[in-house]
Design an enzyme around this catalytic site. Structure first.
Site, PDB file in Angstrom:
ATOM      1  N   GLY A  46       0.840  -1.190   0.000  1.00 34.29           N
ATOM      2  CA  GLY A  46       0.000   0.000   0.000  1.00 34.29           C
ATOM      3  C   GLY A  46       0.872   1.236   0.000  1.00 34.29           C
ATOM      4  O   GLY A  46       2.042   1.187   0.403  1.00 34.29           O
ATOM      5  N   GLN A  51       2.597  10.066   1.704  1.00 30.70           N
ATOM      6  CA  GLN A  51       3.940   9.514   1.914  1.00 30.70           C
ATOM      7  C   GLN A  51       4.950   9.948   0.856  1.00 30.70           C
ATOM      8  O   GLN A  51       6.151   9.875   1.083  1.00 30.70           O
ATOM      9  CB  GLN A  51       3.880   7.979   1.946  1.00 30.70           C
ATOM     10  CG  GLN A  51       3.110   7.440   3.146  1.00 30.70           C
ATOM     11  CD  GLN A  51       3.016   5.947   3.109  1.00 30.70           C
ATOM     12  OE1 GLN A  51       2.112   5.388   2.469  1.00 30.70           O
ATOM     13  NE2 GLN A  51       3.929   5.257   3.758  1.00 30.70           N
ATOM     14  N   CYS A  91       5.348   0.019   8.051  1.00 25.55           N
ATOM     15  CA  CYS A  91       5.037   1.226   7.284  1.00 25.55           C
ATOM     16  C   CYS A  91       6.270   1.625   6.485  1.00 25.55           C
ATOM     17  O   CYS A  91       7.384   1.647   7.022  1.00 25.55           O
ATOM     18  CB  CYS A  91       4.636   2.362   8.222  1.00 25.55           C
ATOM     19  SG  CYS A  91       4.201   3.878   7.363  1.00 25.55           S
ATOM     20  N   LEU A  92       6.057   1.932   5.218  1.00 24.90           N
ATOM     21  CA  LEU A  92       7.197   2.316   4.368  1.00 24.90           C
ATOM     22  C   LEU A  92       7.816   3.629   4.823  1.00 24.90           C
ATOM     23  O   LEU A  92       8.935   3.949   4.440  1.00 24.90           O
ATOM     24  CB  LEU A  92       6.744   2.403   2.908  1.00 24.90           C
ATOM     25  CG  LEU A  92       6.240   1.095   2.305  1.00 24.90           C
ATOM     26  CD1 LEU A  92       5.758   1.297   0.886  1.00 24.90           C
ATOM     27  CD2 LEU A  92       7.293  -0.001   2.367  1.00 24.90           C
ATOM     28  N   HIS A 133      -4.998   1.689   7.336  1.00 30.01           N
ATOM     29  CA  HIS A 133      -3.648   2.244   7.514  1.00 30.01           C
ATOM     30  C   HIS A 133      -3.408   3.388   6.532  1.00 30.01           C
ATOM     31  O   HIS A 133      -2.884   4.441   6.910  1.00 30.01           O
ATOM     32  CB  HIS A 133      -2.614   1.127   7.302  1.00 30.01           C
ATOM     33  CG  HIS A 133      -1.181   1.550   7.413  1.00 30.01           C
ATOM     34  ND1 HIS A 133      -0.370   1.193   8.455  1.00 30.01           N
ATOM     35  CD2 HIS A 133      -0.407   2.309   6.580  1.00 30.01           C
ATOM     36  CE1 HIS A 133       0.837   1.712   8.275  1.00 30.01           C
ATOM     37  NE2 HIS A 133       0.836   2.396   7.145  1.00 30.01           N
ATOM     38  N   GLU A 134      -3.829   3.182   5.262  1.00 29.49           N
ATOM     39  CA  GLU A 134      -3.585   4.211   4.243  1.00 29.49           C
ATOM     40  C   GLU A 134      -4.476   5.430   4.444  1.00 29.49           C
ATOM     41  O   GLU A 134      -4.040   6.570   4.259  1.00 29.49           O
ATOM     42  CB  GLU A 134      -3.801   3.633   2.847  1.00 29.49           C
ATOM     43  CG  GLU A 134      -2.951   2.420   2.489  1.00 29.49           C
ATOM     44  CD  GLU A 134      -1.460   2.608   2.736  1.00 29.49           C
ATOM     45  OE1 GLU A 134      -0.773   1.599   2.895  1.00 29.49           O
ATOM     46  OE2 GLU A 134      -0.983   3.773   2.800  1.00 29.49           O
ATOM     47  N   HIS A 137      -3.016   7.674   6.848  1.00 30.70           N
ATOM     48  CA  HIS A 137      -1.974   8.542   6.259  1.00 30.70           C
ATOM     49  C   HIS A 137      -2.602   9.808   5.674  1.00 30.70           C
ATOM     50  O   HIS A 137      -2.070  10.906   5.837  1.00 30.70           O
ATOM     51  CB  HIS A 137      -1.202   7.805   5.159  1.00 30.70           C
ATOM     52  CG  HIS A 137      -0.053   6.955   5.644  1.00 30.70           C
ATOM     53  ND1 HIS A 137       0.993   7.452   6.381  1.00 30.70           N
ATOM     54  CD2 HIS A 137       0.212   5.648   5.480  1.00 30.70           C
ATOM     55  CE1 HIS A 137       1.849   6.482   6.664  1.00 30.70           C
ATOM     56  NE2 HIS A 137       1.403   5.366   6.137  1.00 30.70           N
TER      57      HIS A 137
HETATM   58  O1  K2U Z   1       1.477   2.660   4.113  1.00 32.29           O
HETATM   59  C1  K2U Z   1       2.503   1.992   4.017  1.00 32.29           C
HETATM   60  O2  K2U Z   1       3.558   2.342   4.553  1.00 32.29           O
HETATM   61  C2  K2U Z   1       2.460   0.641   3.310  1.00 32.29           C
HETATM   62  C3  K2U Z   1       2.140  -0.394   4.336  1.00 32.29           C
HETATM   63  C4  K2U Z   1       0.789  -0.957   4.106  1.00 32.29           C
HETATM   64  C5  K2U Z   1       0.385  -1.853   5.237  1.00 32.29           C
HETATM   65  C6  K2U Z   1       0.606  -1.534   6.566  1.00 32.29           C
HETATM   66  C7  K2U Z   1       0.177  -2.392   7.568  1.00 32.29           C
HETATM   67  C8  K2U Z   1      -0.452  -3.568   7.247  1.00 32.29           C
HETATM   68  C9  K2U Z   1      -0.675  -3.866   5.922  1.00 32.29           C
HETATM   69  C10 K2U Z   1      -0.245  -3.010   4.922  1.00 32.29           C
HETATM   70  C11 K2U Z   1       3.242  -1.459   4.423  1.00 32.29           C
HETATM   71  O3  K2U Z   1       4.486  -0.904   4.641  1.00 32.29           O
HETATM   72  S1  K2U Z   1       3.438  -2.454   3.045  1.00 32.29           S
HETATM   73  C12 K2U Z   1       4.534  -3.653   3.787  1.00 32.29           C
HETATM   74  C13 K2U Z   1       3.721  -4.817   4.260  1.00 32.29           C
HETATM   75  C14 K2U Z   1       3.669  -5.895   3.424  1.00 32.29           C
HETATM   76  C15 K2U Z   1       2.883  -6.970   3.782  1.00 32.29           C
HETATM   77  C16 K2U Z   1       2.148  -6.976   4.959  1.00 32.29           C
HETATM   78  C17 K2U Z   1       2.223  -5.882   5.802  1.00 32.29           C
HETATM   79  C18 K2U Z   1       3.023  -4.777   5.454  1.00 32.29           C
HETATM   80 ZN    ZN Z   2       2.325   3.509   6.246  1.00 30.64          ZN
END
Ligand code: K2U
Ligand code: ZN
Length: 166
Positions: A46, A51, A91-92, A133-134, A137
């Site tokens: 995501g 971001q 979170c990225l 989560h998004e 943001h």
């Molecule tokens: O928003 C972001 O930083 C991307 C997130 C999205 C996400 C956060 C929490 C749970 C699910 C998705 C992640 O950094 S993407 C990395 C990731 C990959 C697989 C599962 C969880 C997180």
């Molecule tokens: Zn995030």
């Protein structure tokens, strides 16, 4: 297509509240493509426009196994929530940090798609977590804000040190 720079916590720009997209035009289409490329390259499932320092209500998500099913949500709004679920989130914008967060188990979200057409999506599990989560943001909220002040301050100190070394 271009990969964009992802803001790192505790950059204050991550706390900007995103504005609604007024017109789904070519500029938005280009940003969607660049955000998708950035997300896949990270890699992540995501990414919110906040971001990449673009403060409009735009999210890209791909929680498919093959990473070939991009979901674009413009001006997303959660209209129904039910149940709760705990998930160890990352979170990225906060690289290397994974913590448990409790969110709604099932959600219904309304948004515009890449063509500017309104749609409604029922989500649960990981997709529901990612959408919440998004959308956080877009509201200027980073997942570490759900943690205790002690944990959050430790993460902030770690990230400031990490960012200095880059
Ligand atoms: O928003 C972001 O930083 C991307 C997130 C999205 C996400 C956060 C929490 C749970 C699910 C998705 C992640 O950094 S993407 C990395 C990731 C990959 C697989 C599962 C969880 C997180
Ligand atoms: Zn995030």
């Amino acid at each position: 297509m271009a990969t964009l720079t992802i803001l790192n916590y505790p950059d204050p720009r991550l706390h900007t509240v995103a504005k609604p997209v007024q017109e789904v035009n070519d500029e938005i289409h280009q940003l969607v493509n660049d955000m998708a490329e950035t997300m896949y390259a990270a890699p992540g499932i995501g990414l919110a426009a906040t971001q990449v320092n673009r403060h409009i209500q735009l999210i890209v998500i791909d929680s498919s196994k093959e990473q070939n099913d991009l979901l674009v949500l413009i001006n997303p709004k959660i209209v129904v929530k039910s149940g709760t679920q705990d998930y160890e989130e990352g979170c990225l914008s906060v690289p290397g940090v994974y913590e448990m967060v409790t969110r709604a188990e099932k959600i219904t979200v309304e948004a515009l798609d890449k063509q500017g057409k309104k749609f409604k999506l029922n989500a649960e599990g990981l997709l529901a977590v990612c959408i919440q989560h998004e959308i956080d943001h877009l509201l200027g909220k980073v997942f570490v804000e759900y943690l205790s002040p002690l944990k959050r301050n430790r993460i902030k100190t770690k990230m400031i040190k990490q960012n200095r070394q880059k």
